[in-house]
Motif scaffolding. Structure first.
Motif, PDB file in Angstrom:
ATOM      1  N   VAL A 260       0.835  -1.198   0.000  1.00  0.00           N
ATOM      2  CA  VAL A 260       0.000   0.000   0.000  1.00  0.00           C
ATOM      3  C   VAL A 260       0.870   1.249   0.000  1.00  0.00           C
ATOM      4  CG1 VAL A 260      -1.615   1.364   1.379  1.00  0.00           C
ATOM      5  CG2 VAL A 260      -2.013  -1.074   1.066  1.00  0.00           C
ATOM      6  N   SER A 261       1.882   1.275   0.848  1.00  0.00           N
ATOM      7  CA  SER A 261       2.742   2.458   0.946  1.00  0.00           C
ATOM      8  C   SER A 261       3.530   2.680  -0.341  1.00  0.00           C
ATOM      9  CB  SER A 261       3.697   2.320   2.130  1.00  0.00           C
ATOM     10  OG  SER A 261       4.575   1.225   1.955  1.00  0.00           O
ATOM     11  N   LYS A 262       3.832   1.598  -1.079  1.00  0.00           N
ATOM     12  CA  LYS A 262       4.590   1.725  -2.320  1.00  0.00           C
ATOM     13  C   LYS A 262       3.713   2.131  -3.498  1.00  0.00           C
ATOM     14  CE  LYS A 262       8.188  -1.680  -1.189  1.00  0.00           C
ATOM     15  NZ  LYS A 262       8.765  -3.008  -1.531  1.00  0.00           N
ATOM     16  N   ARG A 263       2.470   1.624  -3.524  1.00  0.00           N
ATOM     17  CA  ARG A 263       1.632   1.782  -4.710  1.00  0.00           C
ATOM     18  C   ARG A 263       0.648   2.944  -4.629  1.00  0.00           C
ATOM     19  NH1 ARG A 263       4.572  -0.844  -8.312  1.00  0.00           N
ATOM     20  NH2 ARG A 263       5.294  -2.845  -7.451  1.00  0.00           N
ATOM     21  N   LEU A 264       0.362   3.451  -3.433  1.00  0.00           N
ATOM     22  CA  LEU A 264      -0.664   4.486  -3.303  1.00  0.00           C
ATOM     23  C   LEU A 264      -0.110   5.739  -2.623  1.00  0.00           C
ATOM     24  CD1 LEU A 264      -3.730   2.364  -2.083  1.00  0.00           C
ATOM     25  CD2 LEU A 264      -3.131   2.981  -4.438  1.00  0.00           C
ATOM     26  N   GLU A 265      -0.498   6.873  -3.137  1.00  0.00           N
ATOM     27  CA  GLU A 265      -0.188   8.137  -2.482  1.00  0.00           C
ATOM     28  C   GLU A 265      -1.115   8.325  -1.284  1.00  0.00           C
ATOM     29  OE1 GLU A 265       2.244  10.130  -3.329  1.00  0.00           O
ATOM     30  OE2 GLU A 265       2.835   9.039  -5.157  1.00  0.00           O
ATOM     31  N   ASN A 266      -0.688   9.141  -0.333  1.00  0.00           N
ATOM     32  CA  ASN A 266      -1.520   9.392   0.846  1.00  0.00           C
ATOM     33  C   ASN A 266      -2.886   9.949   0.471  1.00  0.00           C
ATOM     34  OD1 ASN A 266       0.326   8.449   2.697  1.00  0.00           O
ATOM     35  ND2 ASN A 266       1.240  10.453   3.077  1.00  0.00           N
ATOM     36  N   SER A 267      -2.914  10.798  -0.564  1.00  0.00           N
ATOM     37  CA  SER A 267      -4.189  11.385  -0.994  1.00  0.00           C
ATOM     38  C   SER A 267      -5.139  10.304  -1.493  1.00  0.00           C
ATOM     39  CB  SER A 267      -3.946  12.421  -2.096  1.00  0.00           C
ATOM     40  OG  SER A 267      -3.282  11.827  -3.208  1.00  0.00           O
ATOM     41  N   SER A 268      -4.604   9.288  -2.184  1.00  0.00           N
ATOM     42  CA  SER A 268      -5.441   8.187  -2.674  1.00  0.00           C
ATOM     43  C   SER A 268      -5.933   7.329  -1.513  1.00  0.00           C
ATOM     44  CB  SER A 268      -4.657   7.327  -3.663  1.00  0.00           C
ATOM     45  OG  SER A 268      -4.327   8.046  -4.830  1.00  0.00           O
ATOM     46  N   ILE A 269      -5.039   7.095  -0.547  1.00  0.00           N
ATOM     47  CA  ILE A 269      -5.433   6.316   0.623  1.00  0.00           C
ATOM     48  C   ILE A 269      -6.590   6.991   1.344  1.00  0.00           C
ATOM     49  CG2 ILE A 269      -4.690   5.535   2.913  1.00  0.00           C
ATOM     50  CD1 ILE A 269      -1.891   5.132   1.743  1.00  0.00           C
ATOM     51  N   ASN A 270      -6.473   8.302   1.544  1.00  0.00           N
ATOM     52  CA  ASN A 270      -7.539   9.043   2.218  1.00  0.00           C
ATOM     53  C   ASN A 270      -8.828   9.016   1.412  1.00  0.00           C
ATOM     54  OD1 ASN A 270      -5.868   9.723   4.353  1.00  0.00           O
ATOM     55  ND2 ASN A 270      -5.195  11.632   3.407  1.00  0.00           N
ATOM     56  N   GLN A 271      -8.700   9.101   0.095  1.00  0.00           N
ATOM     57  CA  GLN A 271      -9.886   9.061  -0.767  1.00  0.00           C
ATOM     58  C   GLN A 271     -10.620   7.738  -0.617  1.00  0.00           C
ATOM     59  OE1 GLN A 271      -9.017   9.276  -4.984  1.00  0.00           O
ATOM     60  NE2 GLN A 271     -10.980   8.316  -5.494  1.00  0.00           N
ATOM     61  N   TYR A 272      -9.883   6.623  -0.634  1.00  0.00           N
ATOM     62  CA  TYR A 272     -10.507   5.310  -0.542  1.00  0.00           C
ATOM     63  C   TYR A 272     -11.140   5.098   0.833  1.00  0.00           C
ATOM     64  CZ  TYR A 272      -7.891   4.410  -4.831  1.00  0.00           C
ATOM     65  OH  TYR A 272      -7.386   4.477  -6.112  1.00  0.00           O
ATOM     66  N   LYS A 273     -10.518   5.628   1.871  1.00  0.00           N
ATOM     67  CA  LYS A 273     -11.103   5.520   3.202  1.00  0.00           C
ATOM     68  C   LYS A 273     -12.414   6.289   3.288  1.00  0.00           C
ATOM     69  CE  LYS A 273      -8.124   6.515   6.393  1.00  0.00           C
ATOM     70  NZ  LYS A 273      -6.962   7.217   6.996  1.00  0.00           N
ATOM     71  N   ILE A 274     -12.440   7.478   2.700  1.00  0.00           N
ATOM     72  CA  ILE A 274     -13.668   8.278   2.693  1.00  0.00           C
ATOM     73  C   ILE A 274     -14.756   7.575   1.892  1.00  0.00           C
ATOM     74  CG2 ILE A 274     -14.679  10.438   1.865  1.00  0.00           C
ATOM     75  CD1 ILE A 274     -11.970  11.767   2.509  1.00  0.00           C
TER      76      ILE A 274
END
Length: 355
Positions: A260-274
């Motif tokens: 996850v840390s390698k493939r996704l930016e923090n902004s994408s992680i936050n988007q998917y959580k939302i």
């Protein structure tokens, strides 16, 4: 493993089905009278270990019963299958065969796995017979209401019948299949893992180590889409340590967390959580009576220990920064408070660095 043992209680007790929960199950067609109970299957007279295709012990054993017991057991298990998957009509029973009854020696629930085959076409499937545990029943029902997936189960007295959830065990997938996935596939799996982690975290489904969920590949035109589903609901709202509900702190998931840390930016992680929180909120809005009913049952039930409840309340206050959790007296009220925040868009944990 020692690290996980510090997070997770060594042995979770089985909590009985309360009268309120039994009434809920009856109202929503989750209760059905069956002619064989979990304890009846414990009467097997012998067993042999079951090995996988690599000749490794699966920790399941194949059971053997006396001829008289087996005839009665087979007939009862076929009937359960028809109740679970159709209308309970006896017309299909002559076309069913119970190929195997396996017993698992690993884990809290010690389930029986029933292999059912249609003799007309050799198609087969499984279902499970377990001891009825209120924690697990709440977990199954919350999965049905709040996740993208429906799930079939039945409860009668002290026996729980669960349908089989198809997929590749997470530990097997991570070890043998994940390394062969393309960059785009790994990015898609990382997205699903973030959403799965968020779903488990919000609804307080704990102990999602890699062997407690499955990953299912779905062919979609010219690509494969991977979905992640929980298969073990034993640790629903029981543990007091908030980290138990967060997949990133379980070492069996470390390779997924690193991906996850390698493939996704923090902004994408936050988007998917939302996105996942929004989905859960929509599910609550679309099924208000059912979610309120099951939460009401939890609020009047005992499915954890006082010290766990106090620990979890404090962890949530520290994590979210809201003292509303201080008012909670049990796990049902803790979960209700979280879901209320999600529904009202007040619970904003998107800025937390979870990975």
């Amino acid at each position: 493993m020692a690290e996980n043992q510090k997070l997770i209680s060594k042995k979770k007790p089985t909590f009985p089905i309360s009268k309120l929960l039994a009434a809920f199950l009856k109202k929503h067609n989750r209760s059905s009278k069956i002619s064989i109970l979990y304890n009846d299957l414990l009467r097997f007279q012998g067993s042999v270990s079951v090995f996988d295709k690599n000749d490794e012990d699966t920790l399941w054993v194949r059971t053997f019963y006396s001829e008289w017991d087996r005839e009665e057991i087979d007939r009862s298990l076929k009937k359960i299958y028809t109740i679970l998957h159709s209308d309970g009509n006896d017309n299909t029973i002559p076309f069913l065969n119970i190929d195997a009854i396996d017993f698992c020696t690993f884990g809290n629930s010690k389930p029986f796995r029933i292999k059912v085959r249609n003799i007309l076409n050799d198609n087969f499937t499984y279902f499970y017979v377990k001891q009825a545990d209120a924690s697990r029943v709440y977990g199954l029902e919350l999965e049905h209401i709040l996740s993208p997936y429906t799930i079939n189960y039945l409860v009668y007295k002290d026996t729980l019948i669960e349908e089989h959830i198809s997929g590749i065990p997470g530990d097997d997938f991570i070890e043998n299949i994940l390394p062969t996935c393309s960059r785009s596939e790994k990015a898609q799996i990382a997205k699903e893992f973030v959403k799965f982690k968020e779903r488990c975290f919000i609804r307080l489904l704990g102990d999602m180590r890699s062997y407690n969920y499955v990953i299912t590949p779905i062919h979609d035109f010219d690509k494969i889409v991977y979905k992640i589903r929980a298969i073990d609901f034993d640790q629903q709202s029981f543990e007091g340590n908030l980290k138990v509900y967060n997949l990133q702190f379980l070492k069996e998931n470390q390779k997924m967390v690193e991906m996850v840390s390698k493939r996704l930016e923090n902004s994408s992680i936050n988007q998917y959580k939302i996105e996942e929180r929004s989905y859960i909120a929509k599910r609550m809005i679309s099924s208000p009576d059912r979610i309120q009913h099951i939460i009401r049952c939890m609020k009047h039930d005992s499915i954890s220990f006082p010290k766990h409840i106090e620990r979890l309340k404090q962890d949530l206050i520290d994590y979210v920064g809201d003292v509303e959790f201080k008012k909670c007296n049990n796990m049902g009220e803790v979960l209700e408070t979280i879901l209320i925040f999600v529904k009202r868009n007040y619970l904003d944990i998107s800025s937390k660095e979870l990975f």
